[in-house]
Structures are given as structure tokens and as C-alpha cells.
Design an enzyme around this catalytic site. Structure first.
Site, PDB file in Angstrom:
ATOM      1  N   LYS A  80      -1.715 127.068  61.697  1.00  0.00           N
ATOM      2  CA  LYS A  80      -0.841 126.638  60.593  1.00  0.00           C
ATOM      3  C   LYS A  80      -0.492 127.814  59.675  1.00  0.00           C
ATOM      4  O   LYS A  80       0.681 128.044  59.372  1.00  0.00           O
ATOM      5  CB  LYS A  80      -1.504 125.518  59.765  1.00  0.00           C
TER       6      LYS A  80
ATOM      7  N   ARG B 123      -4.714 116.326  53.737  1.00  0.00           N
ATOM      8  CA  ARG B 123      -5.756 116.357  54.766  1.00  0.00           C
ATOM      9  C   ARG B 123      -6.469 115.018  54.873  1.00  0.00           C
ATOM     10  O   ARG B 123      -7.419 114.901  55.652  1.00  0.00           O
ATOM     11  CB  ARG B 123      -6.765 117.430  54.387  1.00  0.00           C
TER      12      ARG B 123
ATOM     13  N   ARG C 159     -10.856 135.082  63.874  1.00  0.00           N
ATOM     14  CA  ARG C 159      -9.853 135.192  62.795  1.00  0.00           C
ATOM     15  C   ARG C 159     -10.267 136.251  61.770  1.00  0.00           C
ATOM     16  O   ARG C 159     -11.427 136.355  61.381  1.00  0.00           O
ATOM     17  CB  ARG C 159      -9.709 133.848  62.080  1.00  0.00           C
TER      18      ARG C 159
ATOM     19  N   ARG D 200     -13.678 134.968  57.206  1.00  0.00           N
ATOM     20  CA  ARG D 200     -14.000 133.892  56.274  1.00  0.00           C
ATOM     21  C   ARG D 200     -15.406 133.362  56.530  1.00  0.00           C
ATOM     22  O   ARG D 200     -15.807 133.201  57.683  1.00  0.00           O
ATOM     23  CB  ARG D 200     -12.981 132.748  56.426  1.00  0.00           C
TER      24      ARG D 200
ATOM     25  N   ARG E 254     -16.317 121.434  60.675  1.00  0.00           N
ATOM     26  CA  ARG E 254     -14.927 121.291  60.216  1.00  0.00           C
ATOM     27  C   ARG E 254     -14.082 120.529  61.240  1.00  0.00           C
ATOM     28  O   ARG E 254     -13.185 119.778  60.870  1.00  0.00           O
ATOM     29  CB  ARG E 254     -14.324 122.672  59.919  1.00  0.00           C
TER      30      ARG E 254
HETATM   31  P1  ADP Z   1      -5.045 127.475  60.605  1.00  0.00           P
HETATM   32  O1  ADP Z   1      -4.255 127.917  59.409  1.00  0.00           O
HETATM   33  O2  ADP Z   1      -4.412 126.307  61.321  1.00  0.00           O
HETATM   34  O3  ADP Z   1      -6.491 127.239  60.305  1.00  0.00           O
HETATM   35  P2  ADP Z   1      -4.615 130.233  61.521  1.00  0.00           P
HETATM   36  O4  ADP Z   1      -3.142 130.369  61.418  1.00  0.00           O
HETATM   37  O5  ADP Z   1      -5.448 130.877  60.474  1.00  0.00           O
HETATM   38  O6  ADP Z   1      -5.012 128.654  61.668  1.00  0.00           O
HETATM   39  O7  ADP Z   1      -5.018 130.762  62.970  1.00  0.00           O
HETATM   40  C1  ADP Z   1      -6.387 130.811  63.386  1.00  0.00           C
HETATM   41  C2  ADP Z   1      -6.614 132.066  64.228  1.00  0.00           C
HETATM   42  O8  ADP Z   1      -5.897 131.930  65.464  1.00  0.00           O
HETATM   43  C3  ADP Z   1      -6.108 133.360  63.581  1.00  0.00           C
HETATM   44  O9  ADP Z   1      -7.028 134.389  63.866  1.00  0.00           O
HETATM   45  C4  ADP Z   1      -4.754 133.621  64.276  1.00  0.00           C
HETATM   46  O10 ADP Z   1      -4.488 135.016  64.378  1.00  0.00           O
HETATM   47  C5  ADP Z   1      -5.015 133.031  65.661  1.00  0.00           C
HETATM   48  N1  ADP Z   1      -3.786 132.469  66.254  1.00  0.00           N
HETATM   49  C6  ADP Z   1      -2.777 131.811  65.626  1.00  0.00           C
HETATM   50  N2  ADP Z   1      -1.826 131.436  66.509  1.00  0.00           N
HETATM   51  C7  ADP Z   1      -2.268 131.846  67.729  1.00  0.00           C
HETATM   52  C8  ADP Z   1      -1.737 131.758  69.060  1.00  0.00           C
HETATM   53  N3  ADP Z   1      -0.562 131.161  69.302  1.00  0.00           N
HETATM   54  N4  ADP Z   1      -2.476 132.272  70.064  1.00  0.00           N
HETATM   55  C9  ADP Z   1      -3.658 132.873  69.816  1.00  0.00           C
HETATM   56  N5  ADP Z   1      -4.205 132.996  68.596  1.00  0.00           N
HETATM   57  C10 ADP Z   1      -3.518 132.498  67.569  1.00  0.00           C
HETATM   58  P1  AMP Z   2      -7.989 126.100  55.134  1.00  0.00           P
HETATM   59  O1  AMP Z   2      -7.688 127.441  54.577  1.00  0.00           O
HETATM   60  O2  AMP Z   2      -6.780 125.206  55.191  1.00  0.00           O
HETATM   61  O3  AMP Z   2      -8.723 126.156  56.450  1.00  0.00           O
HETATM   62  O4  AMP Z   2      -8.971 125.407  54.084  1.00  0.00           O
HETATM   63  C1  AMP Z   2     -10.266 125.945  53.826  1.00  0.00           C
HETATM   64  C2  AMP Z   2     -11.130 124.924  53.094  1.00  0.00           C
HETATM   65  O5  AMP Z   2     -10.533 124.589  51.816  1.00  0.00           O
HETATM   66  C3  AMP Z   2     -11.296 123.560  53.798  1.00  0.00           C
HETATM   67  O6  AMP Z   2     -12.322 123.569  54.785  1.00  0.00           O
HETATM   68  C4  AMP Z   2     -11.647 122.657  52.598  1.00  0.00           C
HETATM   69  O7  AMP Z   2     -12.988 122.835  52.174  1.00  0.00           O
HETATM   70  C5  AMP Z   2     -10.732 123.213  51.510  1.00  0.00           C
HETATM   71  N1  AMP Z   2      -9.413 122.543  51.521  1.00  0.00           N
HETATM   72  C6  AMP Z   2      -8.199 123.107  51.797  1.00  0.00           C
HETATM   73  N2  AMP Z   2      -7.214 122.191  51.719  1.00  0.00           N
HETATM   74  C7  AMP Z   2      -7.816 121.015  51.402  1.00  0.00           C
HETATM   75  C8  AMP Z   2      -7.352 119.686  51.197  1.00  0.00           C
HETATM   76  N3  AMP Z   2      -6.047 119.364  51.310  1.00  0.00           N
HETATM   77  N4  AMP Z   2      -8.262 118.735  50.872  1.00  0.00           N
HETATM   78  C9  AMP Z   2      -9.558 119.026  50.746  1.00  0.00           C
HETATM   79  N5  AMP Z   2     -10.072 120.251  50.941  1.00  0.00           N
HETATM   80  C10 AMP Z   2      -9.218 121.241  51.265  1.00  0.00           C
END
Ligand code: ADP
Ligand code: AMP
Length: 216
Positions: free
Chosen positions: A13, A88, A127, A160, A171
Site C-alpha cells: 500500500k 482498518r 522492508r 520498523r 498483525r
Molecule cells: P504496506 O504499506 O501495505 O504495509 P509496503 O508498501 O510498505 O506495504 O511494502 C512492504 C514491503 O514490500 C516493502 O519492503 C516494499 O519495498 C516491498 N514491496 C512492495 N511492493 C512489492 C512488489 N510488488 N514486489 C515485491 N516487493 C514489494
Molecule cells: P502501517 O504503517 O499502516 O503498517 O501501520 C502501523 C501501525 O500503526 C499498525 O500496526 C497500527 O498499530 C497503527 N495503525 C495505523 N493505521 C491504523 C488504523 N487505521 N487503525 C488503528 N491502528 C492503526
């Protein structure tokens, strides 16, 4: 365009949000990023959020929704936005409808990024995020040219705390129980569009932009 991205943690995302927001010239609003910024600044909100984030749990709905309500009132969100990581839970989605209703707005589209659990675990374990500009990288799938350094701004990359393995599994359970019901919620409203989010980042971006163009 008023857009929500949904999908499990690690679906991509944040990665896709960077490109989609630029393509459609809308602000990217990530609740995770806002919480992390508050944690680093040591604000009261940050201190409240941190204990839930470290455990891989959701921050309570009232705290999160109040924060989003304030953010959506800002001028840059008046003509459109991309929400990443919010809503969420179904109650958050209901609150979002209320917030937008109060502003005389509505959601145009909810884009679901579809990826299976094993892929998500591989993605989260590698990541890395830039401490300076927030760009998201992956040690194997999307590596910067110099290890640990952001190609975009030269900032330092970090892993992270909530991407360590025990928290990741929890999660994913939280996603299945509390967030996945949103898929049916938005499908019933007729605003859900799903795309295959596997394969190279650029291919997923192309699919996302093609799916969203009719709503721009
Ligand atoms: P989210 O925001 O849904 O938690 P991220 O965008 O942070 O996910 O992506 C999670 C990890 O996966 C990051 O390290 C990113 O670089 C990697 N990633 C994202 N899209 C792809 C893809 N299409 N193929 C492989 N790795 C990806
Ligand atoms: P993310 O960066 O989207 O993976 O979010 C990291 C963490 O922030 C999550 O695991 C939750 O603890 C908190 N968080 C982010 N967005 C929300 C949401 N909409 N509702 C509740 N907790 C959230």
C-alpha cells in the site's frame, strides 16, 4: 479522486501510494506514517499509539478516527486524497462515511491489493524505510543502489520494530479478524476494485493506475 487502499500489512500500500498519489496529484495520507511521526516527536498521541503499534495491535478507533477527521479538514485534501492504512475496521469505515458526509463528500473508490500471506511475510521481513523522506525499499525486491542509503534523498534506512517476525504474524491475524471484513463492506457499497498485487512494483503500479483511471 477520493481513494482508499486496502490490503494486508506488506501488500504494498505505502509503495503504490507513492506513485498513485503523484500520478493523480492527490495527497497521500497514511495513518501509520502519522503515528510514527508522533512517536518520533514524543507527542502524547505518539505515546498512546506506540504501545499498540509495538504489540502489532490496532490503535483504538476513537483515537485514530479523531486524527483522520482533523487531517481531512486540511486544505490539501479538499479536492481528493489517498488514504493508506485507514480505515482498518468497520467502525472506522462508518466514521469515515460520517466525516466525508459532514464535508459534503463521498468515497469514489476502494482499491484492494491482493497478495497471499507468504508473500507478505517475505515483503515485511526485508522492508526498509528512509528515516528522512519515508521512501519504502526492500533489501531483495526493491533494493537501493547503496545498502542502507536511500537513493531518493541519501537518508538512512531503518527496519520498523513491528516488522520483526512475532509481531508480523500477530498483525496478519489482526488483519484477518478486524480489517478483512472491510472488503465485503465496500463490495456491498459497489466501490471496491481489486487488483493482483504480486509481481514487480512497476507492473503493480500500472495495474493500479489502469484500474483507477475511470475514477479520476
Ligand atoms: P504496506 O504499506 O501495505 O504495509 P509496503 O508498501 O510498505 O506495504 O511494502 C512492504 C514491503 O514490500 C516493502 O519492503 C516494499 O519495498 C516491498 N514491496 C512492495 N511492493 C512489492 C512488489 N510488488 N514486489 C515485491 N516487493 C514489494
Ligand atoms: P502501517 O504503517 O499502516 O503498517 O501501520 C502501523 C501501525 O500503526 C499498525 O500496526 C497500527 O498499530 C497503527 N495503525 C495505523 N493505521 C491504523 C488504523 N487505521 N487503525 C488503528 N491502528 C492503526
Amino acid at each position: 479522486m477520493r481513494l482508499v487502499l486496502v490490503g494486508p500489512p506488506g501488500a504494498g500500500k505505502g509503495t503504490q501510494a507513492q506513485y498513485i498519489a503523484a500520478q493523480f496529484a492527490i495527497p497521500k495520507i497514511s495513518t501509520g506514517d502519522i503515528f510514527r511521526a508522533n512517536v518520533s516527536e514524543g507527542t502524547e498521541l505518539g505515546m498512546t499509539a506506540k504501545k499498540y503499534m509495538d504489540a502489532g495491535d490496532l490503535v483504538p478507533d476513537e483515537v485514530t478516527s479523531a486524527m483522520v477527521r482533523e487531517r481531512l479538514k486540511e486544505d490539501d485534501a479538499a479536492d481528493g486524497f489517498l488514504l493508506d492504512g485507514f480505515p482498518r475496521t468497520v467502525p472506522q469505515a462508518e466514521t469515515l462515511d460520517e466525516i466525508l458526509g459532514d464535508l459534503g463528500q463521498g468515497l469514489d473508490v476502494v482499491l484492494e491489493l491482493v497478495v497471499d500471506d507468504e508473500e507478505v511475510i517475505r515483503r515485511l521481513s526485508g522492508r526498509r524505510t528512509c528515516r528522512n523522506c519515508g521512501h519504502i525499499w526492500h533489501v531483495d525486491f526493491d533494493p537501493p543502489s547503496r545498502e542502507g542509503i536511500c537513493d531518493d534523498c541519501g537518508g538512512q534506512l531503518f527496519q520498523r520494530d513491528d516488522d520483526k517476525s512475532d509481531t508480523v504474524r500477530h498483525r496478519l491475524e489482526v488483519y484477518a479478524e478486524q480489517t478483512a471484513p472491510l472488503i465485503a463492506f465496500y463490495a456491498e457499497k459497489g466501490v471496491l476494485v481489486g487488483i493482483d498485487a504480486t509481481g514487480p512494483v512497476d507492473d503493480v503500479t500500472e495495474r493500479a493506475i489502469a484500474a483507477l483511471r475511470p475514477f479520476a
